[in-house]
Design a protein around this motif. Structure first.
Motif, PDB file in Angstrom:
ATOM      1  N   VAL A   2       0.865  -1.172   0.000  1.00 19.02           N
ATOM      2  CA  VAL A   2       0.000   0.000   0.000  1.00 19.02           C
ATOM      3  C   VAL A   2       0.908   1.230   0.000  1.00 19.02           C
ATOM      4  N   SER A   3       0.615   2.185  -0.856  1.00 16.23           N
ATOM      5  CA  SER A   3       1.463   3.361  -0.983  1.00 16.23           C
ATOM      6  C   SER A   3       0.616   4.594  -1.272  1.00 16.23           C
ATOM      7  N   THR A   4       1.253   5.741  -1.192  1.00 15.86           N
ATOM      8  CA  THR A   4       0.577   6.999  -1.507  1.00 15.86           C
ATOM      9  C   THR A   4       0.546   7.264  -3.003  1.00 15.86           C
ATOM     10  N   ALA A   5       1.362   6.515  -3.767  1.00 16.03           N
ATOM     11  CA  ALA A   5       1.400   6.675  -5.225  1.00 16.03           C
ATOM     12  C   ALA A   5       1.314   5.301  -5.877  1.00 16.03           C
ATOM     13  N   GLY A   6       0.645   5.203  -7.016  1.00 11.61           N
ATOM     14  CA  GLY A   6       0.495   3.939  -7.708  1.00 11.61           C
ATOM     15  C   GLY A   6       1.714   3.566  -8.521  1.00 11.61           C
ATOM     16  N   GLY A   7       1.660   2.403  -9.154  1.00 10.27           N
ATOM     17  CA  GLY A   7       2.756   1.944 -10.008  1.00 10.27           C
ATOM     18  C   GLY A   7       3.710   1.043  -9.259  1.00 10.27           C
ATOM     19  N   GLU A   8       4.971   1.411  -9.243  1.00  5.88           N
ATOM     20  CA  GLU A   8       5.994   0.642  -8.545  1.00  5.88           C
ATOM     21  C   GLU A   8       6.780   1.557  -7.620  1.00  5.88           C
ATOM     22  N   THR A   9       7.361   0.964  -6.592  1.00  3.04           N
ATOM     23  CA  THR A   9       8.241   1.715  -5.702  1.00  3.04           C
ATOM     24  C   THR A   9       9.613   1.062  -5.717  1.00  3.04           C
ATOM     25  N   GLN A  10      10.642   1.850  -5.644  1.00  2.85           N
ATOM     26  CA  GLN A  10      12.021   1.369  -5.726  1.00  2.85           C
ATOM     27  C   GLN A  10      12.553   1.067  -4.329  1.00  2.85           C
ATOM     28  N   ALA A  11      12.977  -0.176  -4.107  1.00  4.41           N
ATOM     29  CA  ALA A  11      13.623  -0.548  -2.843  1.00  4.41           C
ATOM     30  C   ALA A  11      15.093  -0.158  -2.926  1.00  4.41           C
ATOM     31  N   ARG A  12      15.682   0.122  -1.771  1.00  4.43           N
ATOM     32  CA  ARG A  12      17.096   0.508  -1.724  1.00  4.43           C
ATOM     33  C   ARG A  12      17.827  -0.355  -0.711  1.00  4.43           C
ATOM     34  N   GLU A  26      -2.412  -1.289  -3.677  1.00  2.00           N
ATOM     35  CA  GLU A  26      -3.522  -0.395  -3.379  1.00  2.00           C
ATOM     36  C   GLU A  26      -2.992   0.950  -2.905  1.00  2.00           C
ATOM     37  N   LEU A  27      -3.816   1.972  -3.065  1.00  2.00           N
ATOM     38  CA  LEU A  27      -3.463   3.309  -2.591  1.00  2.00           C
ATOM     39  C   LEU A  27      -3.979   3.509  -1.166  1.00  2.00           C
ATOM     40  N   VAL A  28      -3.272   4.309  -0.399  1.00  2.00           N
ATOM     41  CA  VAL A  28      -3.627   4.564   0.999  1.00  2.00           C
ATOM     42  C   VAL A  28      -5.080   5.017   1.131  1.00  2.00           C
ATOM     43  N   GLY A  29      -5.539   5.865   0.243  1.00  2.00           N
ATOM     44  CA  GLY A  29      -6.891   6.385   0.321  1.00  2.00           C
ATOM     45  C   GLY A  29      -7.974   5.369   0.018  1.00  2.00           C
ATOM     46  N   ASP A  30      -7.584   4.200  -0.515  1.00  3.06           N
ATOM     47  CA  ASP A  30      -8.551   3.175  -0.897  1.00  3.06           C
ATOM     48  C   ASP A  30      -8.673   2.029   0.108  1.00  3.06           C
TER      49      ASP A  30
END
Length: 45
Positions: A2-12, A26-30
């Motif tokens: 779950v994130s504030t932005a859709g798509g993919e997030t980059q792990a570091r 899913e998005l946080v607002g959903d």
């Protein structure tokens, strides 16, 4: 994921090197707090 932005997030890796990506499910607002039992908050610098 779950994130504030859709798509993919980059792990570091230690904030220095890329460590793969994760697809946002899913998005946080959903979502509702009633849908989950735990909320891990990944840290970093």
């Amino acid at each position: 994921m779950v994130s504030t932005a859709g798509g993919e997030t980059q792990a570091r890796d230690h904030d220095l090197e890329k460590a793969g990506t994760f697809t946002v499910d899913e998005l946080v607002g959903d979502v509702s707090v009633d849908d989950y039992e735990v909320l891990p908050l990944p840290g970093g610098r």
